[in-house]
Design a protein around this motif. Structure first.
Motif, mmCIF file in Angstrom:
data_model
loop_
_atom_site.group_PDB
_atom_site.id
_atom_site.type_symbol
_atom_site.label_atom_id
_atom_site.label_comp_id
_atom_site.label_asym_id
_atom_site.label_seq_id
_atom_site.Cartn_x
_atom_site.Cartn_y
_atom_site.Cartn_z
ATOM 1 N N LYS A 115 0.854 -1.357 -0.069
ATOM 2 C CA LYS A 115 0.144 -0.170 -0.038
ATOM 3 C C LYS A 115 0.753 1.175 -0.146
ATOM 4 C CE LYS A 115 -3.571 -2.610 0.294
ATOM 5 N NZ LYS A 115 -4.328 -2.936 -0.880
ATOM 6 N N ALA A 116 2.180 1.154 0.183
ATOM 7 C CA ALA A 116 3.072 2.373 0.539
ATOM 8 C C ALA A 116 3.494 2.759 -0.891
ATOM 9 C CB ALA A 116 4.352 1.810 1.073
ATOM 10 N N GLU A 117 3.897 4.026 -1.012
ATOM 11 C CA GLU A 117 4.263 4.672 -2.164
ATOM 12 C C GLU A 117 5.832 4.324 -2.281
ATOM 13 O OE1 GLU A 117 4.951 8.727 -4.722
ATOM 14 O OE2 GLU A 117 3.312 8.709 -3.115
ATOM 15 N N LEU A 118 6.234 3.886 -3.551
ATOM 16 C CA LEU A 118 7.713 3.350 -3.414
ATOM 17 C C LEU A 118 8.491 4.320 -4.465
ATOM 18 C CD1 LEU A 118 7.358 -0.383 -4.226
ATOM 19 C CD2 LEU A 118 7.342 0.647 -2.061
ATOM 20 N N LEU A 119 9.782 4.522 -3.989
ATOM 21 C CA LEU A 119 10.821 5.127 -4.639
ATOM 22 C C LEU A 119 11.821 3.843 -4.831
ATOM 23 C CD1 LEU A 119 12.301 7.274 -6.325
ATOM 24 C CD2 LEU A 119 13.477 7.815 -4.013
ATOM 25 N N VAL A 120 11.924 3.159 -6.087
ATOM 26 C CA VAL A 120 12.852 1.964 -6.221
ATOM 27 C C VAL A 120 14.132 2.924 -6.803
ATOM 28 C CG1 VAL A 120 13.151 0.008 -7.384
ATOM 29 C CG2 VAL A 120 11.093 0.652 -6.545
ATOM 30 N N VAL A 121 15.243 2.671 -6.292
ATOM 31 C CA VAL A 121 16.498 3.018 -6.377
ATOM 32 C C VAL A 121 17.484 1.853 -6.820
ATOM 33 C CG1 VAL A 121 18.479 4.479 -5.840
ATOM 34 C CG2 VAL A 121 16.273 5.001 -4.924
ATOM 35 N N LEU A 122 17.865 1.817 -8.028
ATOM 36 C CA LEU A 122 18.596 0.790 -8.524
ATOM 37 C C LEU A 122 20.104 1.403 -9.164
ATOM 38 C CD1 LEU A 122 16.332 -1.330 -10.812
ATOM 39 C CD2 LEU A 122 17.040 -1.715 -8.213
ATOM 40 N N ALA A 123 21.143 0.594 -9.301
ATOM 41 C CA ALA A 123 22.470 1.239 -9.865
ATOM 42 C C ALA A 123 22.104 0.600 -11.445
ATOM 43 C CB ALA A 123 23.480 0.365 -9.100
ATOM 44 N N SER A 124 22.879 1.274 -12.332
ATOM 45 C CA SER A 124 22.734 0.832 -13.790
ATOM 46 C C SER A 124 23.795 -0.443 -14.013
ATOM 47 C CB SER A 124 23.628 1.989 -14.595
ATOM 48 O OG SER A 124 24.667 2.314 -14.244
ATOM 49 N N ASN A 125 24.864 -0.533 -13.182
ATOM 50 C CA ASN A 125 25.608 -1.818 -13.312
ATOM 51 C C ASN A 125 25.616 -2.493 -12.216
ATOM 52 O OD1 ASN A 125 27.052 -0.503 -15.879
ATOM 53 N ND2 ASN A 125 27.990 0.522 -14.423
ATOM 54 N N ASP A 126 24.601 -3.457 -12.264
ATOM 55 C CA ASP A 126 24.181 -4.286 -10.953
ATOM 56 C C ASP A 126 23.277 -5.287 -11.448
ATOM 57 O OD1 ASP A 126 23.766 -5.359 -8.446
ATOM 58 O OD2 ASP A 126 22.745 -3.621 -7.706
ATOM 59 N N ASP A 127 24.073 -6.303 -11.902
ATOM 60 C CA ASP A 127 23.180 -7.539 -12.834
ATOM 61 C C ASP A 127 22.628 -8.520 -11.788
ATOM 62 O OD1 ASP A 127 24.199 -6.644 -15.281
ATOM 63 O OD2 ASP A 127 25.829 -8.029 -15.121
ATOM 64 N N ARG A 128 23.097 -8.349 -10.687
ATOM 65 C CA ARG A 128 22.645 -9.545 -9.552
ATOM 66 C C ARG A 128 20.893 -8.998 -9.181
ATOM 67 N NH1 ARG A 128 22.557 -8.910 -4.290
ATOM 68 N NH2 ARG A 128 24.242 -7.238 -4.586
ATOM 69 N N VAL A 129 21.030 -7.771 -8.598
ATOM 70 C CA VAL A 129 19.855 -7.134 -8.352
ATOM 71 C C VAL A 129 18.730 -6.642 -9.251
ATOM 72 C CG1 VAL A 129 18.784 -5.130 -6.966
ATOM 73 C CG2 VAL A 129 20.816 -6.386 -6.250
ATOM 74 N N ASN A 130 19.449 -6.232 -10.432
ATOM 75 C CA ASN A 130 18.484 -5.851 -11.669
ATOM 76 C C ASN A 130 18.110 -6.819 -12.094
ATOM 77 O OD1 ASN A 130 19.474 -3.154 -10.919
ATOM 78 N ND2 ASN A 130 20.694 -2.958 -12.621
ATOM 79 N N ALA A 131 18.369 -7.930 -12.248
ATOM 80 C CA ALA A 131 17.636 -9.174 -12.700
ATOM 81 C C ALA A 131 16.177 -9.488 -12.029
ATOM 82 C CB ALA A 131 18.560 -10.497 -12.592
ATOM 83 N N THR A 132 15.928 -9.047 -10.801
ATOM 84 C CA THR A 132 14.677 -9.176 -9.967
ATOM 85 C C THR A 132 13.665 -8.010 -10.599
ATOM 86 O OG1 THR A 132 15.344 -8.026 -8.007
ATOM 87 C CG2 THR A 132 15.989 -10.509 -8.131
ATOM 88 N N TRP A 133 14.274 -6.911 -10.934
ATOM 89 C CA TRP A 133 13.385 -5.802 -11.240
ATOM 90 C C TRP A 133 12.139 -5.930 -12.292
ATOM 91 C CZ3 TRP A 133 10.758 -1.920 -9.391
ATOM 92 C CH2 TRP A 133 10.463 -0.887 -10.243
ATOM 93 N N PRO A 134 12.346 -6.548 -13.639
ATOM 94 C CA PRO A 134 11.448 -6.608 -14.438
ATOM 95 C C PRO A 134 10.191 -7.281 -14.055
ATOM 96 C CG PRO A 134 13.300 -7.084 -15.458
ATOM 97 C CD PRO A 134 13.819 -6.947 -13.965
ATOM 98 N N ALA A 135 10.321 -8.486 -13.225
ATOM 99 C CA ALA A 135 9.114 -9.207 -12.702
ATOM 100 C C ALA A 135 8.402 -8.489 -11.626
ATOM 101 C CB ALA A 135 9.570 -10.415 -12.183
#
Length: 306
Positions: free
Chosen positions: A225-245
């Motif tokens: 229910k919270a409003e989100l600010l999702v902060v990602l690094a551009s060079n971070d394959d491990r974490v960024n792989a979870t973002w599209p889903a």
């Protein structure tokens, strides 16, 4: 204070940065990092020197002194009956307040409540929030004062109990005298993943700013229910792989969110104690985080925070 010039991510081969990320997150040990980094050690540089150059320099990055007169800071314990029984964290408030203040839970990386996160907590309090940073390592003796020892200790935690400890910390903070009942959470790396988790478990949470944290299970996203600010690094394959889903699930659930993924950044770019720090990106991420909390938390309490 060291007189060594401050290194930047651009001073290191990208493969060394990848090795360091693996080392920090336990995918390889110190020996594994040194063996891999030896291929990139040239001239007077050694693999051990590369590791030392990437290590945090807490004192040099400190922005707010622990005894800053503008703040009131203390370590407090809280009950966690479904977790480890008792938790402990760093509570920082503005020394003077005209009325109830909004609440922010600050969640550390996978080394526990180290000096950097204590400083982040003080910075948050100077923005006019009551900030509380629990130490996941408290049941095992607390942050040990050494990053390698902290990582090793972190691996011994029962994460189910630790998650309950953070839920208990949020409950304690939500009921704190002097708070306005509106809560946000910001977390970094492990703390980013924890911020995502808390958003799925605390329906009264008003805002969350997960910094480069892995996504929660997609089946849990509809509970946010919270409003989100999702902060990602551009060079971070491990974490960024979870973002599209995760993003697809957020859209399907109608969750209000914004993404900030600055170009050229490394995992950990907000951490100003290491060369992965990106000053401009960190400043903008902080500005957006404070803007989110100002917009969502500085309102009259309409429901309990936890």
């Amino acid at each position: 204070m060291s007189n060594r010039p401050r290194a930047k991510a651009s001073d290191f081969d990208p493969e060394v940065l990848k090795l360091f990320d693996q080392y920090v997150h336990g995918a390889i040990d110190r020996r594994g990092f040194l063996a891999g980094a030896a291929r990139f050690a040239v001239g007077a540089a050694t693999a051990t020197g590369l590791l030392a150059a990437l290590a945090p320099r807490f004192a040099e990055a400190q922005q707010v002194k622990p005894d800053d007169p503008r703040l009131s800071a203390d370590f407090v314990e809280f009950d966690s009956p479904s977790g480890y029984g008792t938790g402990r964290g760093y509570l920082v408030k503005p020394a003077k307040a005209d009325g109830p203040l909004p609440l922010v839970l600050v969640v550390h990386e996978n080394r526990g409540l180290n000096p950097h996160i204590e400083d982040i907590t003080r910075r948050m309090a100077l923005e006019g929030f009551i900030a509380f940073a629990p130490d996941a390592l408290f049941p095992l003796g607390g942050y040990p004062g050494d990053e390698d020892a902290a990582r090793e200790l972190f691996g011994k935690l029962d994460q189910d109990k630790t998650h309950e400890d953070f839920l208990a910390a949020a409950s304690m903070l939500g009921k704190l005298e002097g708070g306005n009942g509106r809560m946000g959470v910001v977390g970094f790396c492990y703390g980013g993943a924890m911020a995502n988790f808390l958003a799925t478990r605390l329906p009264a949470l008003a805002a969350a700013a997960p910094f480069y944290g892995t996504a929660p299970p997609v089946d849990d996203v509809a509970a946010i229910k919270a409003e989100l600010l999702v902060v990602l690094a551009s060079n971070d394959d491990r974490v960024n792989a979870t973002w599209p889903a995760y993003e697809a699930a957020l859209k399907a659930a109608g969750v209000t969110y914004a993404l900030y993924r600055p170009a050229g950044t490394q995992h950990g770019f907000n951490n100003d104690t290491t060369p992965r720090y990106d000053e401009d990106a960190a400043a903008e991420a902080w500005r957006r985080t404070i803007a989110l909390f100002d917009r969502t938390l500085r309102v009259a309490a309409g429901r309990p925070a936890a």
